[in-house]
Design a protein around this motif. Structure first.
Motif, PDB file in Angstrom:
ATOM      1  N   ASP A 104      52.233  38.842  41.953  1.00  0.00           N
ATOM      2  CA  ASP A 104      51.422  40.063  41.891  1.00  0.00           C
ATOM      3  C   ASP A 104      50.569  40.195  40.636  1.00  0.00           C
ATOM      4  OD1 ASP A 104      52.243  40.928  44.428  1.00  0.00           O
ATOM      5  OD2 ASP A 104      54.010  41.924  43.595  1.00  0.00           O
ATOM      6  N   HIS A 105      50.628  39.243  39.703  1.00  0.00           N
ATOM      7  CA  HIS A 105      49.745  39.273  38.538  1.00  0.00           C
ATOM      8  C   HIS A 105      48.326  38.940  39.003  1.00  0.00           C
ATOM      9  CE1 HIS A 105      53.400  39.484  36.321  1.00  0.00           C
ATOM     10  NE2 HIS A 105      52.845  39.249  35.149  1.00  0.00           N
ATOM     11  N   ILE A 106      47.333  39.486  38.320  1.00  0.00           N
ATOM     12  CA  ILE A 106      45.946  39.372  38.763  1.00  0.00           C
ATOM     13  C   ILE A 106      45.127  38.569  37.762  1.00  0.00           C
ATOM     14  CG2 ILE A 106      43.876  40.691  39.366  1.00  0.00           C
ATOM     15  CD1 ILE A 106      45.864  43.013  40.091  1.00  0.00           C
ATOM     16  N   ALA A 107      44.383  37.592  38.278  1.00  0.00           N
ATOM     17  CA  ALA A 107      43.478  36.769  37.478  1.00  0.00           C
ATOM     18  C   ALA A 107      42.046  37.022  37.953  1.00  0.00           C
ATOM     19  CB  ALA A 107      43.844  35.301  37.610  1.00  0.00           C
ATOM     20  N   PHE A 108      41.086  36.664  37.104  1.00  0.00           N
ATOM     21  CA  PHE A 108      39.681  36.964  37.385  1.00  0.00           C
ATOM     22  C   PHE A 108      38.801  35.738  37.200  1.00  0.00           C
ATOM     23  CE2 PHE A 108      41.765  40.789  35.854  1.00  0.00           C
ATOM     24  CZ  PHE A 108      41.380  41.730  36.795  1.00  0.00           C
ATOM     25  N   TRP A 109      37.664  35.751  37.892  1.00  0.00           N
ATOM     26  CA  TRP A 109      36.635  34.731  37.759  1.00  0.00           C
ATOM     27  C   TRP A 109      35.318  35.329  38.216  1.00  0.00           C
ATOM     28  CZ3 TRP A 109      36.075  30.526  41.989  1.00  0.00           C
ATOM     29  CH2 TRP A 109      36.280  31.060  43.260  1.00  0.00           C
ATOM     30  N   ARG A 110      34.345  34.487  38.565  1.00  0.00           N
ATOM     31  CA  ARG A 110      33.031  34.917  39.075  1.00  0.00           C
ATOM     32  C   ARG A 110      32.319  35.870  38.119  1.00  0.00           C
ATOM     33  NH1 ARG A 110      33.410  35.010  45.650  1.00  0.00           N
ATOM     34  NH2 ARG A 110      33.675  32.754  45.760  1.00  0.00           N
ATOM     35  N   GLY A 111      32.236  35.461  36.866  1.00  0.00           N
ATOM     36  CA  GLY A 111      31.481  36.254  35.893  1.00  0.00           C
ATOM     37  C   GLY A 111      32.275  37.301  35.154  1.00  0.00           C
ATOM     38  N   VAL A 112      33.535  37.485  35.506  1.00  0.00           N
ATOM     39  CA  VAL A 112      34.372  38.412  34.759  1.00  0.00           C
ATOM     40  C   VAL A 112      34.717  37.737  33.437  1.00  0.00           C
ATOM     41  CG1 VAL A 112      36.566  39.652  34.695  1.00  0.00           C
ATOM     42  CG2 VAL A 112      35.308  39.437  36.854  1.00  0.00           C
ATOM     43  N   GLU A 113      34.467  38.426  32.337  1.00  0.00           N
ATOM     44  CA  GLU A 113      34.726  37.870  31.015  1.00  0.00           C
ATOM     45  C   GLU A 113      36.182  38.130  30.647  1.00  0.00           C
ATOM     46  OE1 GLU A 113      33.277  38.303  26.400  1.00  0.00           O
ATOM     47  OE2 GLU A 113      32.053  39.168  27.975  1.00  0.00           O
ATOM     48  N   VAL A 114      36.910  37.045  30.428  1.00  0.00           N
ATOM     49  CA  VAL A 114      38.314  37.156  30.038  1.00  0.00           C
ATOM     50  C   VAL A 114      38.450  36.614  28.616  1.00  0.00           C
ATOM     51  CG1 VAL A 114      40.699  36.474  30.539  1.00  0.00           C
ATOM     52  CG2 VAL A 114      39.113  36.925  32.422  1.00  0.00           C
ATOM     53  N   GLN A 115      38.916  37.467  27.731  1.00  0.00           N
ATOM     54  CA  GLN A 115      39.129  37.073  26.341  1.00  0.00           C
ATOM     55  C   GLN A 115      40.621  37.048  26.062  1.00  0.00           C
ATOM     56  OE1 GLN A 115      36.877  39.945  24.102  1.00  0.00           O
ATOM     57  NE2 GLN A 115      34.995  38.766  24.324  1.00  0.00           N
ATOM     58  N   ARG A 116      41.042  36.023  25.310  1.00  0.00           N
ATOM     59  CA  ARG A 116      42.468  35.913  24.982  1.00  0.00           C
ATOM     60  C   ARG A 116      42.713  36.251  23.555  1.00  0.00           C
ATOM     61  NH1 ARG A 116      44.975  30.664  27.893  1.00  0.00           N
ATOM     62  NH2 ARG A 116      43.261  29.520  27.090  1.00  0.00           N
TER      63      ARG A 116
END
Length: 96
Positions: free
Chosen positions: A84-96
């Motif tokens: 149920d954890h959610i990941a993103f792609w397609r232009g979504v900016e993910v910063q760690r």
């Protein structure tokens, strides 16, 4: 603090110890995601070792990003930690 943003809006934010990193993707716990920006999608895909992924479409300030978020409602045993954890792609900016 890992953050996911799109169209100028933060969609998810969590502490380092709350996210899971798998194959260089940040998986956010469900409680850290702003659900008002997620719309269910009928799209699915299959990972050979994680299982069947389900998707969400993002709708932020009237802009739509189809199938830009994914999650595993019933992952394989090897990927149980991302259930149920959610990941993103397609232009979504993910910063760690």
């Amino acid at each position: 603090m890992p953050t996911a943003s799109w169209n100028g809006v933060v969609i998810a934010q969590a502490n380092d110890d709350q996210v899971e990193i798998v194959e260089n993707n940040v998986y956010f716990p469900p409680s850290s995601v702003k659900r008002e920006y997620l719309q269910p999608s009928s799209h699915t895909s299959r990972c050979p070792w994680k299982g069947l992924a389900s998707y969400y479409t993002l709708n932020v300030n009237g802009k739509v990003n189809e199938n830009a978020a994914w999650y595993y409602p019933e992952p394989s045993e090897k990927a149980a930690q991302i259930k149920d954890h959610i990941a993103f792609w397609r232009g979504v900016e993910v910063q760690r």
